[in-house]
Design an enzyme around this catalytic site. Structure first.
Site, PDB file in Angstrom:
ATOM      1  CG  HIS A  47      -1.961  -1.046   1.214  1.00 35.32           C
ATOM      2  ND1 HIS A  47      -3.153  -0.909   0.545  1.00 35.32           N
ATOM      3  CD2 HIS A  47      -1.974  -2.285   1.778  1.00 35.32           C
ATOM      4  CE1 HIS A  47      -3.870  -1.998   0.707  1.00 35.32           C
ATOM      5  NE2 HIS A  47      -3.191  -2.854   1.449  1.00 35.32           N
TER       6      HIS A  47
ATOM      7  CB  THR B 166      14.586  -3.033   1.021  1.00 33.85           C
ATOM      8  OG1 THR B 166      15.974  -2.695   1.190  1.00 33.85           O
ATOM      9  CG2 THR B 166      14.031  -3.518   2.349  1.00 33.85           C
TER      10      THR B 166
END
Length: 225
Positions: free
Chosen positions: A141, A188
């Site tokens: 999100h 990441t």
């Protein structure tokens, strides 16, 4: 109880049948978005709470290939408990609506209780080893969005990568050929080929010898995994 003559602006079954010429089949009824949503949720439930617990590679892989449309290369194995996240059949099979499909290469091993998020597109190469409880995410999100908007970014895992137990790969990451992801780390950003990373967030902790990549994961697997 009679059906309404219109559903979401399209004619219902009764009206369509009346309009059809004699001897001509009535056009297929339009399924409103809610019906598609319920169908997708039902498919997800069966995939991730019933089929993934069946102690048979043959049955599970038949479901993944024929029902979900997930391409599995020769000798690829997905062990019990693995969860596959998707928006719907066409999203895995044809990459709709995001234009990115998903696949798992030959000889790859997906360990127990992994999470494979295919919503943004997931490409796993040949002879990749995912240890138990690995999570690969391709959607999250936007925390800056007032509507908490969902966003997608594909993940690519190249050949002969080894990902340790409970590691997590975040959306948009590419992991190069032969890289090693240590257990429990969070990836990441992109990982170059033959690089060993570990930690939270993952950082380079070593290099892999190219000579170590001369293997294939075609060895026998447990019968009931």
């Amino acid at each position: 109880m009679t059906e309404p003559s219109q559903v979401s602006g399209c004619e219902g079954r009764g009206a369509a049948a009346e309009d059809a010429a004699p001897g001509v089949a009535a056009p297929e009824r339009y399924h409103p978005p809610m019906a598609r949503f319920v169908a997708a949720q039902g498919l997800a439930y069966l995939t991730n709470h019933v089929v993934n617990r069946i102690p048979s590679f043959t049955i599970r892989h038949l479901w993944y290939r024929r029902v979900l449309g997930l391409p599995l290369g020769r000798g690829a194995r997905i062990q019990m408990g693995t969860r596959i996240w998707f928006h719907g059949r066409t999203q895995i099979r044809a990459g709709r609506p995001y234009g990115i499909s998903s696949s798992i290469g030959a000889g790859t091993r997906i360990g127990r209780d992994c999470t494979l998020d295919t919503r943004g597109g997931l490409s796993i190469g040949r002879h990749v080893s995912l240890s138990p409880e690995v999570a690969i995410l391709t959607a999250d999100h936007d925390h800056r969005s007032s509507g908490f908007r969902i966003q997608h970014a594909s993940v690519v895992i190249e050949d002969l990568v080894w990902i340790g137990m409970r590691a997590m790969v975040l959306p948009g990451v590419q992991i190069g050929k032969g890289a090693v992801i240590a257990a429990g780390c969070v990836v990441t950003r992109d990982v170059p080929p033959l690089t060993v990373v570990g930690g939270v967030p993952a950082k380079v902790i070593g290099q892999r010898d190219p000579a170590a990549l001369e293997y294939e994961l075609y060895e026998p697997v447990p019968l009931f995994e």
